[in-house]
Design a protein around this motif. Sequence first.
Motif, PDB file in Angstrom:
ATOM      1  N   GLU A   1       0.838  -1.198   0.000  1.00  0.00           N
ATOM      2  CA  GLU A   1       0.000   0.000   0.000  1.00  0.00           C
ATOM      3  C   GLU A   1       0.873   1.247   0.000  1.00  0.00           C
ATOM      4  N   LYS A   2       0.325   2.296  -0.583  1.00  0.00           N
ATOM      5  CA  LYS A   2       1.035   3.571  -0.717  1.00  0.00           C
ATOM      6  C   LYS A   2       0.374   4.588   0.206  1.00  0.00           C
ATOM      7  N   GLY A   3       1.150   5.175   1.120  1.00  0.00           N
ATOM      8  CA  GLY A   3       0.600   6.176   2.035  1.00  0.00           C
ATOM      9  C   GLY A   3       0.160   7.430   1.302  1.00  0.00           C
ATOM     10  N   LEU A   4      -1.046   7.926   1.624  1.00  0.00           N
ATOM     11  CA  LEU A   4      -1.573   9.123   0.959  1.00  0.00           C
ATOM     12  C   LEU A   4      -1.579  10.333   1.887  1.00  0.00           C
ATOM     13  N   SER A   5      -2.046  10.123   3.125  1.00  0.00           N
ATOM     14  CA  SER A   5      -2.157  11.232   4.079  1.00  0.00           C
ATOM     15  C   SER A   5      -2.441  10.689   5.467  1.00  0.00           C
ATOM     16  N   SER A   6      -2.385  11.608   6.457  1.00  0.00           N
ATOM     17  CA  SER A   6      -2.860  11.223   7.782  1.00  0.00           C
ATOM     18  C   SER A   6      -4.379  11.341   7.769  1.00  0.00           C
ATOM     19  N   GLY A   7      -5.039  10.499   8.530  1.00  0.00           N
ATOM     20  CA  GLY A   7      -6.499  10.599   8.636  1.00  0.00           C
ATOM     21  C   GLY A   7      -6.913  11.654   9.642  1.00  0.00           C
ATOM     22  N   ILE A   8      -5.916  12.262  10.319  1.00  0.00           N
ATOM     23  CA  ILE A   8      -6.182  13.327  11.288  1.00  0.00           C
ATOM     24  C   ILE A   8      -5.720  14.644  10.674  1.00  0.00           C
TER      25      ILE A   8
ATOM     26  N   PRO B   1       1.843   9.438   8.184  1.00  0.00           N
ATOM     27  CA  PRO B   1       2.618   8.553   9.071  1.00  0.00           C
ATOM     28  C   PRO B   1       3.606   7.650   8.311  1.00  0.00           C
ATOM     29  N   TYR B   2       3.151   7.043   7.201  1.00  0.00           N
ATOM     30  CA  TYR B   2       4.012   6.110   6.460  1.00  0.00           C
ATOM     31  C   TYR B   2       3.905   6.348   4.953  1.00  0.00           C
TER      32      TYR B   2
END
Lengths: 142, 142
Positions: free
Chosen positions: B82-89, B95-96
């Motif tokens: 999986e490719k990190g897109l954004s923080s959910g906060i 985060p990654y």
Amino acid sequence: MQLKLILSFLLLTTCVLAFSQKKPSGKSNEQNIDVTEKGLIKISIMYPYTEGKTFNMEYYETNHMPMVAGFLGSNLVRYTIEKGLSSGIPNQPLPYMAIGTFYVKSLSEYQAAIAPNKDAIRADFANYTNVMPVILVSEVVK
Amino acid sequence: MQLKLILSFLLLTTCVLAFSQKKPSGKSNEQNIDVTEKGLIKISIMYPYTEGKTFNMEYYETNHMPMVAGFLGSNLVRYTIEKGLSSGIPNQPLPYMAIGTFYVKSLSEYQAAIAPNKDAIRADFANYTNVMPVILVSEVVK
């Protein structure tokens, strides 16, 4: 003559049944999983492990996650729960006690569904943990 | 007499074929996925996002992950990227950048398979990233 008719009928039925047999293999099922997940958006709620912090997995599985899942409607493809066991690097602390993940088709639909329920979701946190989660939004590449 | 024998044989074949028909539905396939994953061990290799750190997703997907997967044999059920897109906060950093995950049946078998190949795996890191990963070992609860 009648016997020959019955014989013909049975022969035909046998052929039809034999050729209509579906042969699903384990491999084709696995490929279906891949096709379904690629491109999906994952929202991973990750609960860091820290000395003195707690996490009630039973409450999380039977109450919190089903509640949030209920807000997401048909945008939710599936959700998973995992329990942290250890770090994969020797002598390192456990990174996360637990992770809950929602697989959705659309991030904006997810955000629109969560927004009006944010207070209810946050209020439920105290029922199962005393740690603030890290939340990762990611895209399934493979 | 011979005709009756053939008739009996065909009747039997028809019955056997009719009752052996499998009827897999989309729903039962989905249930199979859940049944298959619950209890599996996940090894998640998580690459933290930090200013100035890089990650080559193409190399990771086409070279690194297939190489490591090749070491795991039949213990490996599947692996995901999986490719990190954004923080959910809101207003929190990503985060990654990326996460690679191996779903295996046995943690000890995984460790035994990785141990003799650790140097090759680590040497390949420089080909796609300059960040040290966090590794989480977890168990699929749901």
